[in-house]
Design a protein around this motif. Structure first.
Motif, PDB file in Angstrom:
ATOM      1  N   ASP A  57       0.758  -1.327   0.132  1.00 25.77           N
ATOM      2  CA  ASP A  57      -0.062  -0.030  -0.241  1.00 25.77           C
ATOM      3  C   ASP A  57       0.879   1.335   0.105  1.00 25.77           C
ATOM      4  O   ASP A  57       1.695   1.286   0.902  1.00 25.77           O
ATOM      5  CB  ASP A  57      -0.875  -0.171   1.439  1.00 25.77           C
ATOM      6  N   ARG A  58       0.532   2.132  -1.111  1.00 25.57           N
ATOM      7  CA  ARG A  58       1.338   3.330  -1.037  1.00 25.57           C
ATOM      8  C   ARG A  58       0.787   4.533  -1.976  1.00 25.57           C
ATOM      9  O   ARG A  58      -0.115   4.322  -2.524  1.00 25.57           O
ATOM     10  CB  ARG A  58       2.855   3.158  -1.591  1.00 25.57           C
ATOM     11  N   VAL A  59       1.080   5.635  -1.756  1.00 25.06           N
ATOM     12  CA  VAL A  59       0.533   6.785  -2.534  1.00 25.06           C
ATOM     13  C   VAL A  59       1.824   7.257  -3.472  1.00 25.06           C
ATOM     14  O   VAL A  59       2.969   7.231  -2.994  1.00 25.06           O
ATOM     15  CB  VAL A  59       0.363   7.965  -1.578  1.00 25.06           C
ATOM     16  N   ILE A  60       1.693   7.287  -4.741  1.00 19.40           N
ATOM     17  CA  ILE A  60       2.432   7.972  -5.501  1.00 19.40           C
ATOM     18  C   ILE A  60       2.099   9.200  -6.173  1.00 19.40           C
ATOM     19  O   ILE A  60       1.028   9.527  -6.558  1.00 19.40           O
ATOM     20  CB  ILE A  60       2.607   6.771  -6.838  1.00 19.40           C
ATOM     21  N   VAL A  61       3.161  10.090  -6.080  1.00 17.66           N
ATOM     22  CA  VAL A  61       3.031  11.286  -6.486  1.00 17.66           C
ATOM     23  C   VAL A  61       3.965  11.823  -7.396  1.00 17.66           C
ATOM     24  O   VAL A  61       5.140  11.569  -7.330  1.00 17.66           O
ATOM     25  CB  VAL A  61       3.233  12.578  -5.283  1.00 17.66           C
ATOM     26  N   GLU A  62       3.455  12.130  -8.739  1.00 22.65           N
ATOM     27  CA  GLU A  62       4.408  12.529  -9.868  1.00 22.65           C
ATOM     28  C   GLU A  62       4.312  13.739 -10.276  1.00 22.65           C
ATOM     29  O   GLU A  62       3.400  14.530 -10.244  1.00 22.65           O
ATOM     30  CB  GLU A  62       3.843  11.581 -11.031  1.00 22.65           C
ATOM     31  N   LEU A  63       5.553  14.361 -10.426  1.00 16.68           N
ATOM     32  CA  LEU A  63       5.690  15.905 -10.861  1.00 16.68           C
ATOM     33  C   LEU A  63       6.901  15.831 -12.062  1.00 16.68           C
ATOM     34  O   LEU A  63       7.628  14.980 -11.924  1.00 16.68           O
ATOM     35  CB  LEU A  63       5.882  16.608  -9.661  1.00 16.68           C
ATOM     36  N   PRO A  64       7.155  16.877 -12.697  1.00 22.52           N
ATOM     37  CA  PRO A  64       8.141  17.148 -13.332  1.00 22.52           C
ATOM     38  C   PRO A  64       9.435  16.996 -12.558  1.00 22.52           C
ATOM     39  O   PRO A  64       9.529  17.180 -11.370  1.00 22.52           O
ATOM     40  CB  PRO A  64       8.033  18.671 -14.017  1.00 22.52           C
ATOM     41  N   SER A  65      10.611  16.719 -13.456  1.00 25.79           N
ATOM     42  CA  SER A  65      11.879  16.525 -12.882  1.00 25.79           C
ATOM     43  C   SER A  65      12.026  17.779 -11.916  1.00 25.79           C
ATOM     44  O   SER A  65      11.835  18.889 -12.179  1.00 25.79           O
ATOM     45  CB  SER A  65      13.176  16.679 -13.909  1.00 25.79           C
ATOM     46  N   THR A  66      12.590  17.097 -10.499  1.00 28.02           N
ATOM     47  CA  THR A  66      12.864  18.274  -9.731  1.00 28.02           C
ATOM     48  C   THR A  66      14.136  17.809  -8.889  1.00 28.02           C
ATOM     49  O   THR A  66      14.644  16.690  -8.629  1.00 28.02           O
ATOM     50  CB  THR A  66      11.623  17.925  -8.558  1.00 28.02           C
ATOM     51  N   ASN A  67      14.578  18.802  -8.368  1.00 31.78           N
ATOM     52  CA  ASN A  67      15.925  18.805  -7.562  1.00 31.78           C
ATOM     53  C   ASN A  67      15.617  18.914  -6.192  1.00 31.78           C
ATOM     54  O   ASN A  67      15.175  19.757  -5.481  1.00 31.78           O
ATOM     55  CB  ASN A  67      17.019  20.036  -8.084  1.00 31.78           C
ATOM     56  N   PHE A  68      15.390  17.533  -5.418  1.00 36.16           N
ATOM     57  CA  PHE A  68      15.184  17.319  -3.968  1.00 36.16           C
ATOM     58  C   PHE A  68      16.345  17.812  -3.140  1.00 36.16           C
ATOM     59  O   PHE A  68      17.333  17.113  -3.300  1.00 36.16           O
ATOM     60  CB  PHE A  68      14.513  16.050  -3.733  1.00 36.16           C
ATOM     61  N   GLN A  69      16.051  19.013  -2.588  1.00 37.59           N
ATOM     62  CA  GLN A  69      17.044  19.501  -1.635  1.00 37.59           C
ATOM     63  C   GLN A  69      16.565  19.321  -0.259  1.00 37.59           C
ATOM     64  O   GLN A  69      16.483  20.444   0.477  1.00 37.59           O
ATOM     65  CB  GLN A  69      17.383  20.609  -1.908  1.00 37.59           C
ATOM     66  N   ILE A  70      15.841  18.363   0.284  1.00 39.87           N
ATOM     67  CA  ILE A  70      15.206  18.100   1.636  1.00 39.87           C
ATOM     68  C   ILE A  70      16.343  17.746   2.570  1.00 39.87           C
ATOM     69  O   ILE A  70      17.262  17.010   2.553  1.00 39.87           O
ATOM     70  CB  ILE A  70      14.405  16.777   1.360  1.00 39.87           C
ATOM     71  N   GLN A  71      16.216  18.401   3.564  1.00 43.18           N
ATOM     72  CA  GLN A  71      17.142  18.216   4.812  1.00 43.18           C
ATOM     73  C   GLN A  71      17.205  16.871   5.426  1.00 43.18           C
ATOM     74  O   GLN A  71      15.928  16.155   5.496  1.00 43.18           O
ATOM     75  CB  GLN A  71      16.748  19.286   5.869  1.00 43.18           C
ATOM     76  N   PRO A  72      18.408  16.406   5.654  1.00 41.99           N
ATOM     77  CA  PRO A  72      18.494  14.868   6.027  1.00 41.99           C
ATOM     78  C   PRO A  72      17.809  14.699   7.291  1.00 41.99           C
ATOM     79  O   PRO A  72      17.296  13.494   7.707  1.00 41.99           O
ATOM     80  CB  PRO A  72      20.028  14.710   6.256  1.00 41.99           C
ATOM     81  N   SER A  73      17.544  15.861   8.108  1.00 47.64           N
ATOM     82  CA  SER A  73      16.894  15.553   9.483  1.00 47.64           C
ATOM     83  C   SER A  73      15.310  15.677   9.420  1.00 47.64           C
ATOM     84  O   SER A  73      14.741  15.404  10.578  1.00 47.64           O
ATOM     85  CB  SER A  73      17.450  16.555  10.414  1.00 47.64           C
ATOM     86  N   ALA A  74      14.991  16.014   8.210  1.00 44.40           N
ATOM     87  CA  ALA A  74      13.336  16.035   8.258  1.00 44.40           C
ATOM     88  C   ALA A  74      12.702  14.813   8.493  1.00 44.40           C
ATOM     89  O   ALA A  74      13.239  13.538   8.405  1.00 44.40           O
ATOM     90  CB  ALA A  74      13.042  16.287   6.448  1.00 44.40           C
ATOM     91  N   LYS A  75      11.578  14.829   9.267  1.00 44.81           N
ATOM     92  CA  LYS A  75      10.784  13.863   9.648  1.00 44.81           C
ATOM     93  C   LYS A  75      10.317  13.059   8.552  1.00 44.81           C
ATOM     94  O   LYS A  75       9.804  13.753   7.723  1.00 44.81           O
ATOM     95  CB  LYS A  75       9.691  14.266  10.706  1.00 44.81           C
ATOM     96  N   ARG A  76      10.242  11.925   8.672  1.00 44.43           N
ATOM     97  CA  ARG A  76       9.676  10.922   7.475  1.00 44.43           C
ATOM     98  C   ARG A  76       8.417  10.345   7.992  1.00 44.43           C
ATOM     99  O   ARG A  76       8.083   9.439   6.923  1.00 44.43           O
ATOM    100  CB  ARG A  76      10.791   9.998   6.965  1.00 44.43           C
ATOM    101  N   ASN A  77       7.971  10.362   8.921  1.00 46.00           N
ATOM    102  CA  ASN A  77       6.943   9.507   9.177  1.00 46.00           C
ATOM    103  C   ASN A  77       5.741  10.271  10.059  1.00 46.00           C
ATOM    104  O   ASN A  77       6.106  11.196  11.039  1.00 46.00           O
ATOM    105  CB  ASN A  77       7.198   8.162   9.919  1.00 46.00           C
ATOM    106  N   ALA A  78       4.625   9.996  10.070  1.00 44.74           N
ATOM    107  CA  ALA A  78       3.532  10.485  10.976  1.00 44.74           C
ATOM    108  C   ALA A  78       2.313   9.651  10.848  1.00 44.74           C
ATOM    109  O   ALA A  78       1.931   9.360   9.657  1.00 44.74           O
ATOM    110  CB  ALA A  78       3.039  11.869  10.574  1.00 44.74           C
TER     111      ALA A  78
END
Length: 395
Positions: A57-78
């Motif tokens: 089970d998952r959600v898939i989000v698709e968008l144009p080519s993106t440069n992800f500069q997400i901070q490594p410490s960002a929370k990943r679950n909730a």
């Protein structure tokens, strides 16, 4: 959402440099009652598609080519979101995959233009019953059926042997990741170095399943080997064992229905899930071949594969450290072409500090590339010799 054609079936376009992609930053995930919201700030407003898929089970989000500069410490679950990942999916698309621990549906998926021309991506998910989730997943448009296999691209009169080099993973699928070093980058560097060395002598035509950081499905990798009429298919990987950091060394794998041991079976199962990581269905395609002639071709392919694999182990063993069981087999999907001799090389274990150091060493890479090149030279030299002997016996 529109259907997708395999990456190899589409016209080759030069990827834009990442500096031209919209940049995603400031990822936040939070729960409010039975709703979980994932948001990211974008440097520009873009179009977005989203849908749910089951098993897993998952959600898939698709968008144009993106440069992800997400901070490594960002929370990943909730709440019912157990984690999410992101990366390039094809040359012009990126994906965010959101893993669900409980059924949920998409309440909102949008990019809102905010002050300064920036965009805010918001994905809101709402907990639902299992039945409602499956009903929603069933209505979703899924990637289209693969385009017809293109005619072989080997030019008429081409006499060079064709070798397909397959750097594993890529794009949204990083492979094993240890201390911020991704397997996809390690194997791509090795694949490019191997291509350069093989092309230098002019005897081989080299095709790479990917030559940049993009995702290529397992089925497309197999079809590239077949449509290019490859004489050899070499898949490059680098494993990781979280519970055994003392295990190290390179291993050569071939395809078989029954694994040689539990570790080989574990690795094959892990590598065969690569499509699922990128949000694709994961069912091995049945080859469109049958009959006595194809059975003979499979048998011949297995024989050639075995000869090359043993030669590869011998050459690598003279240059780099090998695993204590250096030649193994298991049911690897990427090695399933019935008419292309195919091997998978695990260069080493990224979970081993020593192997991880070597895998990123240009000096070690040079030794390993030279060994693989020597094995290829020997393999085709033996083939030329056997053809010559057969011709003499007919005279």
């Amino acid at each position: 959402m529109t259907g997708h054609s395999p990456a190899w079936a589409q016209p080759k376009t030069e990827p834009r440099p990442q500096s031209e992609y919209p940049v995603a930053t400031d990822a936040r995930i939070e729960q409010n009652g039975e709703t979980v919201r994932l948001s990211m700030m974008l440097s520009a407003s873009v179009a977005v598609d989203a849908w749910v898929q089951a098993s897993p089970d998952r959600v898939i989000v698709e968008l144009p080519s993106t440069n992800f500069q997400i901070q490594p410490s960002a929370k990943r679950n909730a709440g019912f979101v157990s984690g999410y990942r992101y990366g390039l999916f094809t040359a012009d698309k990126a994906r965010i995959i959101i893993d669900l621990s409980q059924p949920a549906t998409i309440a909102k998926a949008e990019v809102k233009t905010v002050r300064g021309g920036f965009g805010e991506l918001a994905i809101e998910l709402k907990k639902v019953s299992r039945a409602d989730f499956l009903a929603d997943a069933g209505k979703v448009l899924k990637p289209g059926a693969p385009a017809p296999t293109p005619a072989p691209t080997k030019a008429a009169g081409e006499t060079r042997r064709t070798i397909v080099i397959d750097p594993g993973h890529g794009g949204i699928d990083p492979g094993a990741t240890v201390a911020s070093i991704a397997e996809k980058a390690v194997v791509l560097a090795f694949g490019k170095a191997l291509k350069e060395q093989l092309e230098a002598n002019g005897r081989y035509r080299i095709v790479m399943t990917r030559d940049d950081d993009r995702f290529v499905s397992l089925g497309d990798r197999v079809q590239i080997g077949r449509s290019e009429q490859a004489d050899l298919f070499i898949s490059i990987h680098a494993d990781s064992l979280t519970q055994a950091q003392d295990v190290r060394g390179a291993t050569v794998y071939t395809r078989s229905e029954r694994a040689t041991d539990a570790e080989a079976a574990r690795l094959a199962a892990k590598e065969n899930e690569a499509d699922s990581v990128a949000g694709l269905e994961t069912s091995e395609e049945v080859q469109d071949v049958a009959g006595i002639l194809m059975d003979l071709a499979r048998r011949e392919t297995r024989t050639f594969t075995g000869v090359f694999a043993r030669n590869l182990v011998e050459k690598l063993g003279g240059s780099i450290k090998m695993h204590k069981i250096p030649l193994r087999s298991a049911r690897f999907w990427v090695l399933s072409a019935p008419d292309v001799p195919s091997v998978l090389i695990e260069l080493g274990y990224m979970s081993s500090p020593k192997d991880a150091e070597l895998l990123n060493s240009p000096e070690w890479r040079g030794k390993a590339v030279t060994a693989v090149s020597a094995a290829i030279e020997d393999y085709f030299a033996r083939e030329r010799a056997s053809v010559g002997k057969a011709a003499e016996s007919r005279n």
